[in-house]
Design a protein around this motif. Structure first.
Motif, mmCIF file in Angstrom:
data_model
loop_
_atom_site.group_PDB
_atom_site.id
_atom_site.type_symbol
_atom_site.label_atom_id
_atom_site.label_comp_id
_atom_site.label_asym_id
_atom_site.label_seq_id
_atom_site.Cartn_x
_atom_site.Cartn_y
_atom_site.Cartn_z
ATOM 1 N N ARG A 172 1.104 3.975 -3.070
ATOM 2 C CA ARG A 172 0.821 5.399 -2.829
ATOM 3 C C ARG A 172 1.994 6.260 -3.267
ATOM 4 O O ARG A 172 1.804 7.361 -3.772
ATOM 5 N N ASN A 195 -4.159 5.862 -5.846
ATOM 6 C CA ASN A 195 -5.074 6.105 -4.714
ATOM 7 C C ASN A 195 -5.715 4.785 -4.313
ATOM 8 O O ASN A 195 -6.347 4.124 -5.131
ATOM 9 N N ILE A 218 0.847 -1.194 0.000
ATOM 10 C CA ILE A 218 0.000 0.000 0.000
ATOM 11 C C ILE A 218 0.882 1.243 0.000
ATOM 12 O O ILE A 218 0.644 2.194 -0.756
ATOM 13 N N GLU A 219 1.912 1.239 0.811
ATOM 14 C CA GLU A 219 2.843 2.371 0.879
ATOM 15 C C GLU A 219 3.564 2.574 -0.462
ATOM 16 O O GLU A 219 3.696 3.697 -0.941
#
Length: 64
Positions: A56, A61, A52-53
């Motif tokens: 991003r 998004n 997820i990091e």
């Protein structure tokens, strides 16, 4: 205190999140744009929070 279980994410889930093929994900890993994976049987899995990091950071998004 019991160790918290790591939430993992597989290649298919990542491909669905970014709408890219598995070959693109492999390329990102080779280029160092993605964290290294862990092998579980025949599957490649990542720690969900790390992915997820990384996504991003690439401008994707994602709602958790």
């Amino acid at each position: 205190m019991q160790e918290q279980k790591k939430k993992l994410i597989g290649m298919r889930e990542i491909c669905a999140l970014v709408d890219r093929s598995w070959m693109t994900i492999e390329r990102w890993v080779e280029d160092g744009k993605f964290p290294p994976y862990e092998k579980v049987g025949n599957s490649k899995v990542w720690i969900r929070a790390d992915i997820i990091e990384a996504l991003r950071a690439r401008g994707v998004n994602i709602d958790e």
